[in-house]
Design a protein around this motif. Sequence first.
Motif, short mmCIF file in Angstrom:
data_model
loop_
_atom_site.label_atom_id
_atom_site.label_comp_id
_atom_site.label_asym_id
_atom_site.label_seq_id
_atom_site.Cartn_x
_atom_site.Cartn_y
_atom_site.Cartn_z
N LEU A 59 0.83 -1.20 0.00
CA LEU A 59 0.00 0.00 0.00
C LEU A 59 0.86 1.26 0.00
N GLU A 60 1.94 1.23 0.76
CA GLU A 60 2.82 2.40 0.83
C GLU A 60 3.50 2.69 -0.51
N LEU A 61 3.71 1.67 -1.32
CA LEU A 61 4.28 1.88 -2.65
C LEU A 61 3.20 2.25 -3.65
N ALA A 62 1.99 1.72 -3.47
CA ALA A 62 0.91 2.00 -4.41
C ALA A 62 0.51 3.48 -4.39
N ARG A 63 0.57 4.11 -3.25
CA ARG A 63 0.11 5.51 -3.15
C ARG A 63 0.95 6.45 -4.01
N PRO A 64 2.28 6.46 -3.91
CA PRO A 64 3.04 7.36 -4.79
C PRO A 64 2.96 6.96 -6.25
N LEU A 65 2.84 5.67 -6.54
CA LEU A 65 2.70 5.25 -7.93
C LEU A 65 1.40 5.76 -8.51
N ALA A 66 0.34 5.74 -7.73
CA ALA A 66 -0.94 6.27 -8.20
C ALA A 66 -0.82 7.75 -8.53
N ASP A 67 -0.08 8.47 -7.71
CA ASP A 67 0.12 9.90 -7.99
C ASP A 67 0.89 10.10 -9.30
N ARG A 68 1.88 9.25 -9.56
CA ARG A 68 2.68 9.40 -10.77
C ARG A 68 1.88 9.07 -12.03
N LEU A 69 0.91 8.17 -11.91
CA LEU A 69 0.16 7.73 -13.09
C LEU A 69 -1.04 8.62 -13.40
N THR A 70 -1.53 9.34 -12.43
CA THR A 70 -2.66 10.23 -12.66
C THR A 70 -2.25 11.31 -13.67
N VAL A 89 11.27 2.88 -3.13
CA VAL A 89 10.83 1.88 -2.16
C VAL A 89 11.59 2.13 -0.86
N ASP A 90 10.86 2.22 0.23
CA ASP A 90 11.47 2.40 1.54
C ASP A 90 12.28 1.14 1.87
N ALA A 91 13.59 1.28 1.99
CA ALA A 91 14.45 0.12 2.24
C ALA A 91 14.08 -0.61 3.52
N SER A 92 13.53 0.09 4.48
CA SER A 92 13.17 -0.55 5.74
C SER A 92 11.99 -1.50 5.59
N ARG A 93 11.27 -1.38 4.45
CA ARG A 93 10.11 -2.25 4.21
C ARG A 93 10.51 -3.53 3.50
N ILE A 94 11.77 -3.63 3.08
CA ILE A 94 12.26 -4.84 2.43
C ILE A 94 12.87 -5.73 3.50
N LEU A 114 6.78 -4.84 -8.87
CA LEU A 114 6.00 -5.63 -9.84
C LEU A 114 4.69 -6.10 -9.24
N SER A 115 4.69 -6.49 -7.97
CA SER A 115 3.45 -6.93 -7.33
C SER A 115 2.42 -5.82 -7.26
N VAL A 116 2.89 -4.59 -7.02
CA VAL A 116 1.99 -3.44 -7.00
C VAL A 116 1.58 -3.07 -8.42
N LEU A 117 2.56 -3.05 -9.32
CA LEU A 117 2.31 -2.69 -10.71
C LEU A 117 1.25 -3.57 -11.35
#
Length: 431
Positions: A59-70, A89-94, A114-117
């Motif tokens: 979800l944390e990655l999907a939000r900025p990607l949504a902004d970039r695609l709008t 991608v926040d390295a702490s989330r990996i 890729l999973s978000v994409l």
Amino acid sequence: MNRDLTITDIRLTPVLVADPPLLNTQGVHQPHTPRLIVEVVTADGSTGLGETYGDTKYLELARPLADRLTGRRADDLNRLFSEAGRTAVDASRISGRVDAGGLRGVQTADKLRLSVLSAFEVACLDALGKSLGLPVHTLLGGKVRDTVEYSAYLFYRRAHHPEGVTAQEDDWGAALDPAGVVEQARRFKERYGFTSFKLKGGVFPPDEEIAAVRALADAFPGHPLRLDPNGAWSVETSLKVAGELGSLLEYLEDPTLGTPGMAEVAARAGVPLATNMCVTTFAEIEEAFTRNAVQIVLSDHHYWGGLRNTQHLAAICRTFGVGVSMHSNTHLGISLAAMTHVAATVPGLRHACDSHYPWQSEDVLTERLRFDDGAVRVSDAPGLGVELDRDRLALLHRRWLDDDGSLRDRDDAAAMRVTDPDWTTPPMPRW
């Protein structure tokens, strides 16, 4: 008709979906599983749907990607990948490795992207299909079959989640021995018409799971059978199981971890090996195929980056003479519709696909997809051919909002600790 495909809005709705107490080598499913519903809205009024994993890091990655695609076009699909690559991608989330829900291996930023994409790509294809009045399978080049066969996904399971855990009950009951597994398979066949069966293994000592497969073979002679211990066995244990079951198995899935181990088993076992663990990216294909480590790849459009990448994978598999089918994790009807559309376009799909969908009692669609004679009919309606039920979506999103955070990241070991506080994730190989 005004077909302005400019993306004007992207709605992201995380939900928690009821999940029954199914067992795997990591433990037991939590009572609810997070999923993320993506809606892509275009200027011509079309709304496309996508779905993927809903854990907080997705979800944390999907939000900025949504902004970039709008503001971009829904049919500019190739740009999706470049925009995803520019999204940090926040390295702490990996976590380094992921060991949950049947997914195991090195977690990387690219895999997470890729999973978000995948959900954005499916949603764009759905919106494009609705705008043009074409089904997604036509956008992918056209279907080669009208129905897609699925396999009954059998699990060892408890009758109920632990006492004190809020969960939705079902009528399946426990399946903790060969007789319970056979009864579960019989009900799957009666309810949905499945003619092939896959057992999730790695739960009990191998001899017990060998007995379960033999019981299935006796109860359903001539039906294709698969066994998947999620890499819980050593090479020698894998060879022992393969030797015991021999021709009873259509294939043995990920008996041991890693391409080198799989290659050794493949060379000595005489049983086809399938994987959704040692081949999960294009970079992993060369080693696995040149070493003949796998004979069937189980694609999952969620972590391969969408439907078009799934087609690319299938084409590479055909080139090397490797079979292809589909992996499944806990998913809703949007994902099942997407799986069915892309599977309909893949030539030489000789193995029934996996699906958790019969286990899911909840959905976000106005009408559940149906299995008839073990197969799903490929929709010719525009887009994916499914419609969002906003009341149901709101209900499952409210559950996510009301959660204290303990269920927003899937953790099967945490579910096990409810009844066994000393439970720890078993080391691999487990046997």
